[in-house]
Design a protein around this motif. Structure first.
Motif, PDB file in Angstrom:
ATOM      1  N   UNK A  83      17.571 -13.264 -11.997  1.00 23.52           N
ATOM      2  CA  UNK A  83      17.341 -12.607 -11.427  1.00 23.52           C
ATOM      3  C   UNK A  83      15.767 -11.466 -11.452  1.00 23.52           C
ATOM      4  N   UNK A  84      14.708 -12.021 -10.846  1.00 24.04           N
ATOM      5  CA  UNK A  84      13.542 -10.539 -10.091  1.00 24.04           C
ATOM      6  C   UNK A  84      13.874 -10.005  -8.655  1.00 24.04           C
ATOM      7  N   UNK A  85      14.038  -8.974  -9.704  1.00 24.55           N
ATOM      8  CA  UNK A  85      14.231  -7.881  -8.304  1.00 24.55           C
ATOM      9  C   UNK A  85      13.673  -6.055  -8.419  1.00 24.55           C
ATOM     10  N   UNK A  86      12.794  -5.824  -7.540  1.00 27.70           N
ATOM     11  CA  UNK A  86      12.218  -4.891  -7.227  1.00 27.70           C
ATOM     12  C   UNK A  86      12.610  -4.344  -6.392  1.00 27.70           C
ATOM     13  N   UNK A  87      12.040  -2.837  -6.795  1.00 31.81           N
ATOM     14  CA  UNK A  87      12.667  -1.591  -6.381  1.00 31.81           C
ATOM     15  C   UNK A  87      11.171  -0.117  -6.031  1.00 31.81           C
ATOM     16  N   UNK A  88      11.949   0.337  -4.800  1.00 32.72           N
ATOM     17  CA  UNK A  88      10.860   1.541  -4.483  1.00 32.72           C
ATOM     18  C   UNK A  88      10.472   2.526  -5.611  1.00 32.72           C
ATOM     19  N   UNK A  89      10.374   2.712  -6.362  1.00 30.48           N
ATOM     20  CA  UNK A  89      10.422   3.382  -7.275  1.00 30.48           C
ATOM     21  C   UNK A  89       9.720   4.880  -7.318  1.00 30.48           C
ATOM     22  N   UNK A  90      10.030   5.219  -6.010  1.00 31.16           N
ATOM     23  CA  UNK A  90       9.335   6.767  -5.308  1.00 31.16           C
ATOM     24  C   UNK A  90      11.286   6.961  -5.159  1.00 31.16           C
ATOM     25  N   UNK A  91      11.665   6.306  -5.252  1.00 33.21           N
ATOM     26  CA  UNK A  91      13.464   6.254  -4.043  1.00 33.21           C
ATOM     27  C   UNK A  91      14.549   5.649  -5.648  1.00 33.21           C
ATOM     28  N   UNK A  92      13.794   4.951  -5.759  1.00 34.68           N
ATOM     29  CA  UNK A  92      15.305   4.378  -7.129  1.00 34.68           C
ATOM     30  C   UNK A  92      14.457   4.300  -8.284  1.00 34.68           C
ATOM     31  N   UNK A  93      15.132   5.251  -9.846  1.00 33.72           N
ATOM     32  CA  UNK A  93      14.089   5.491 -11.339  1.00 33.72           C
ATOM     33  C   UNK A  93      14.327   3.914 -11.347  1.00 33.72           C
ATOM     34  N   UNK A  94      14.342   3.681 -12.532  1.00 32.29           N
ATOM     35  CA  UNK A  94      14.215   2.392 -13.576  1.00 32.29           C
ATOM     36  C   UNK A  94      15.504   2.608 -14.407  1.00 32.29           C
ATOM     37  N   UNK A  95      16.122   3.265 -14.434  1.00 27.19           N
ATOM     38  CA  UNK A  95      17.437   3.241 -14.857  1.00 27.19           C
ATOM     39  C   UNK A  95      18.511   3.122 -13.627  1.00 27.19           C
ATOM     40  N   UNK A  96      18.600   3.595 -13.164  1.00 33.68           N
ATOM     41  CA  UNK A  96      19.063   3.252 -11.972  1.00 33.68           C
ATOM     42  C   UNK A  96      19.506   1.619 -11.141  1.00 33.68           C
ATOM     43  N   UNK A  97      18.189   1.340 -11.494  1.00 33.82           N
ATOM     44  CA  UNK A  97      17.495  -0.808 -11.452  1.00 33.82           C
ATOM     45  C   UNK A  97      18.682  -1.092 -11.791  1.00 33.82           C
ATOM     46  N   UNK A  98      18.489  -0.545 -13.015  1.00 34.06           N
ATOM     47  CA  UNK A  98      18.693  -1.815 -14.276  1.00 34.06           C
ATOM     48  C   UNK A  98      20.639  -1.374 -14.207  1.00 34.06           C
ATOM     49  N   UNK A  99      20.470  -0.491 -13.767  1.00 35.90           N
ATOM     50  CA  UNK A  99      22.313  -0.499 -13.888  1.00 35.90           C
ATOM     51  C   UNK A  99      23.006  -1.594 -13.115  1.00 35.90           C
ATOM     52  N   UNK A 100      22.394  -0.987 -11.825  1.00 30.68           N
ATOM     53  CA  UNK A 100      22.333  -1.711 -10.598  1.00 30.68           C
ATOM     54  C   UNK A 100      22.421  -3.912 -10.884  1.00 30.68           C
ATOM     55  N   UNK A 101      21.517  -3.898 -11.714  1.00 28.68           N
ATOM     56  CA  UNK A 101      20.932  -5.404 -11.783  1.00 28.68           C
ATOM     57  C   UNK A 101      22.089  -5.759 -13.067  1.00 28.68           C
ATOM     58  N   UNK A 102      22.255  -4.753 -14.453  1.00 32.12           N
ATOM     59  CA  UNK A 102      23.960  -5.177 -14.816  1.00 32.12           C
ATOM     60  C   UNK A 102      24.989  -5.414 -14.229  1.00 32.12           C
ATOM     61  N   UNK A 103      25.057  -4.490 -13.464  1.00 32.76           N
ATOM     62  CA  UNK A 103      26.429  -4.731 -12.733  1.00 32.76           C
ATOM     63  C   UNK A 103      26.196  -5.514 -11.744  1.00 32.76           C
ATOM     64  N   UNK A 105       0.675  -1.619  -0.261  1.00 29.23           N
ATOM     65  CA  UNK A 105       0.162  -0.183   0.193  1.00 29.23           C
ATOM     66  C   UNK A 105       1.013   1.131  -0.141  1.00 29.23           C
ATOM     67  N   UNK A 106       2.277   1.226   0.487  1.00 29.51           N
ATOM     68  CA  UNK A 106       3.091   2.497   0.527  1.00 29.51           C
ATOM     69  C   UNK A 106       3.925   2.742  -0.234  1.00 29.51           C
ATOM     70  N   UNK A 107       4.552   1.512  -1.012  1.00 29.39           N
ATOM     71  CA  UNK A 107       5.461   1.719  -2.054  1.00 29.39           C
ATOM     72  C   UNK A 107       4.943   0.592  -3.173  1.00 29.39           C
ATOM     73  N   UNK A 108       5.604   2.017  -4.981  1.00 23.96           N
ATOM     74  CA  UNK A 108       5.200   1.844  -5.552  1.00 23.96           C
ATOM     75  C   UNK A 108       6.341   1.245  -5.881  1.00 23.96           C
ATOM     76  N   UNK A 109       5.640  -0.575  -6.397  1.00 18.82           N
ATOM     77  CA  UNK A 109       6.663  -1.460  -7.108  1.00 18.82           C
ATOM     78  C   UNK A 109       7.192  -0.893  -8.204  1.00 18.82           C
TER      79      UNK A 109
END
Length: 431
Positions: A396-416, A222-226
Motif C-alpha cells: 500500500x502506497x499512501x499519501x497524506x497532507x502533512x499540514x494536517x496529518x503527522x507522520x506518526x498518525x499516517x503510520x498508525x492508520x496504515x498499520x491498522x 502546489x498547495x499540499x505538502x505530501x
C-alpha cells in the motif's frame, strides 16, 4: 424561413458556466429534432445538447475548450416559419445583405484575367537557368536539384540524395546517365538504413476532462505538502477468504474484488482516527472532519481519470460496497456518471490493478487529506522463521497532507489497515 437560437441550458444547480468539449455538427449541416449537436462539461460531468427543432446550422458559437456562460447563444439554426428570439433577426438581414453586394466581386475577375498574361513571363525569366551551374559540386542544403520525375523516383528508391549528384543536363539537370555515374563511383553512394529523423511536432490542445485533471493536480501539488508512506501487506489469507465467499455467493450478489475489503478496513480504521476522513479549507484554515465515509475510487476511462464516489461506506456491508463499486465503474466507463456520483468524496483509493507497480506516490485528491494507493499483488517467498514459503504480497502506497496529518498518525492508520487485511476475520467483528 426564420432563425432559431439555441442557448447553453442550465446544466446543474449552481453552475454558471460550462466548457465546450465537442461539436457533433458543422455549419451547413441539416439536423433533426433531438439530434445531439454538442457536448459541454462541468465538474467532470459531460452533458449533451440536443436540437429542439429541425433545421440547418447557420452558426456555431465557440471553439473546443472555450468556457461559455449559461444562457449564452451557442447555435443558430435556419428553420421553417418565423423561428423565434427577435434578437436573432438582426443577424438575418446582415446575412442577406452581404451576399447581395456580390456584384463587386465581378470586377476582380478582369483583374485576374489581366494577371494571366504575366504567368507566361515567369517561366521566361526562369532564374534557375541563370543560377550557378554547379557541375561537379554538391548542391547546398536547401537548393532543389533539377531532375525529371523518373530520375527522382529511381533516386528515391535507391535512397540517394539528388543534391549529391552532379547534373550534366541543361541548367544542371540530372539525367539517368548522371545517376549511373554516381552509382559507379560507389564510395559516394549513401548507405540506406531505413531510419530517418522525425522532426514533426503535433500540437494537442488541452481541453475538457484532461484540462480539469491538469488543473486539479497542479492545485494539489502546489498547495499540499505530501508525505508518502509505503507498507507491505500479506494478503494470502484475504485472498483465500475472497475466493471462498465468491464460491458461495448468491446469484444476485456481485463478485468480490480486493476493493470492498479495503473499503471496510478503512471504515474501521477511520473510526479510530477520524481526522483522516476530512477536507482541509486552506483559505479559511478550517478542517471539515466528516462523520460519513465517502470513498472516492479513482478510475481510468477512455476520456481520462475520474473519481466516482461510494457514499456512506460506513453504512454498507462487504456486498453493498462491491455492488456500488460495480455500478459506479460502469457509469464512469460509459460516461454516464452524474455530477452527484462524481463529487463529495472525503478520502480516496487509487489502484492501477495488475499494473500497480511495486511503489507509487499518489497525489492527494484536493482538498482531501489522505489517499490510499494499491500496488500489484505478487506471490513472493517469505521467511517464516524456519523456511521460505510462498505468500501473496501487496504494497500500500499512501499519501497524506502533512499540514494536517503527522507522520506518526499516517503510520498508525496504515498499520491498522494492514492488521485488518492480514487478519480479515477482524473486518467482520463489530465494535
Amino acid at each position: 424561413m426564420g432563425e432559431f437560437v439555441i442557448k447553453l441550458p442550465d446544466v446543474g444547480e449552481g453552475v454558471a458556466e460550462a466548457e465546450l468539449v465537442e461539436w457533433h455538427v458543422k455549419v451547413g449541416d441539416l439536423v433533426r429534432e433531438d439530434m445531439i449537436l454538442a457536448a459541454v462539461m462541468t465538474d467532470k460531468a459531460t452533458v449533451e445538447i440536443p436540437s429542439p427543432v429541425d433545421g440547418e446550422i447557420l452558426w456555431l458559437g465557440g471553439e473546443i475548450g472555450q468556457v461559455i456562460a449559461i444562457g449564452s447563444p451557442i447555435i443558430r439554426l435556419k428553420v421553417e416559419g418565423e423561428g423565434h428570439a427577435p434578437a436573432a433577426e438582426p443577424a438575418k438581414p446582415a446575412k442577406a445583405e452581404e451576399p447581395k453586394p456580390q456584384p463587386a466581386k465581378a470586377e476582380p475577375k478582369p483583374e485576374i484575367k489581366a494577371a494571366k498574361p504575366e504567368k507566361p513571363a515567369a517561366p521566361v525569366v526562369h532564374a534557375p537557368a541563370a543560377a550557378p551551374l554547379a557541375i561537379g559540386a554538391p548542391r547546398a542544403e536547401g537548393d532543389k536539384p533539377l531532375a525529371p520525375p523518373a530520375v527522382r523516383l529511381r533516386a528515391r528508391e535507391a535512397g540517394v540524395d539528388l543534391r549529391q549528384v552532379t547534373g550534366t543536363g541543361p541548367a544542371g539537370r540530372i539525367t539517368h546517365e548522371d545517376l549511373d555515374s554516381f552509382f559507379a563511383r560507389g564510395a559516394q553512394k549513401p548507405v540506406v538504413s531505413g531510419l530517418a529523423p522525425d522532426t514533426s511536432v503535433k500540437e494537442i490542445k488541452v481541453v475538457g476532462l484532461r484540462r480539469k485533471i491538469a488543473e486539479k493536480m497542479a492545485i494539489a501539488k502546489s498547495h499540499i505538502p505530501h508525505i508518502t508512506y509505503v507498507e507491505e501487506i500479506d494478503v494470502t489469507s484475504l485472498e483465500e477468504l475472497r475466493a471462498l465467499l465468491n464460491g458461495k455467493k448468491r446469484a444476485d450478489q456481485p463478485k468480490l474484488t480486493l476493493l470492498p475489503f479495503l473499503m471496510r478496513a478503512m471504515v474501521k480504521a477511520i473510526a479510530e482516527q477520524p481526522q483522516l476522513n476530512a477536507l482541509y479549507d486552506d483559505d479559511a484554515n478550517v478542517i471539515h472532519q466528516h462523520g460519513g465515509v465517502h470513498i472516492g475510487i479513482a478510475a481510468q476511462t477512455p476520456s481520462g481519470l475520474v473519481v466516482p464516489v461510494v457514499k456512506h461506506a460506513e453504512a454498507r456491508d462487504l456486498w453493498g460496497c462491491a455492488a456500488e463499486v460495480n455500478l459506479l465503474a460502469e457509469a464512469a466507463k460509459t460516461g454516464t456518471a452524474t455530477r452527484e456520483q462524481l463529487t463529495g468524496s472525503t478520502i480516496t483509493i487509487t489502484s492501477l490493478g495488475s499494473m500497480g507497480g511495486i511503489v507509487t506516490t499518489p497525489v492527494i485528491n484536493y482538498p482531501e487529506v489522505a489517499i490510499i494507493g494499491v500496488n500489484k499483488m505478487m506471490t513472493r517467498p517469505v521467511w517464516d522463521g524456519a523456511a521460505f514459503i510462498p505468500r501473496k504480497m501487496m504494497n500500500l502506497s499512501s499519501s497524506f497532507d502533512h499540514r494536517v496529518i503527522d507522520g506518526w498518525d499516517a503510520a498508525v492508520f496504515i498499520q491498522r489497515i494492514k492488521t485488518l487485511l492480514e487478519t480479515p476475520a477482524l473486518i467482520f467483528v463489530e465494535g
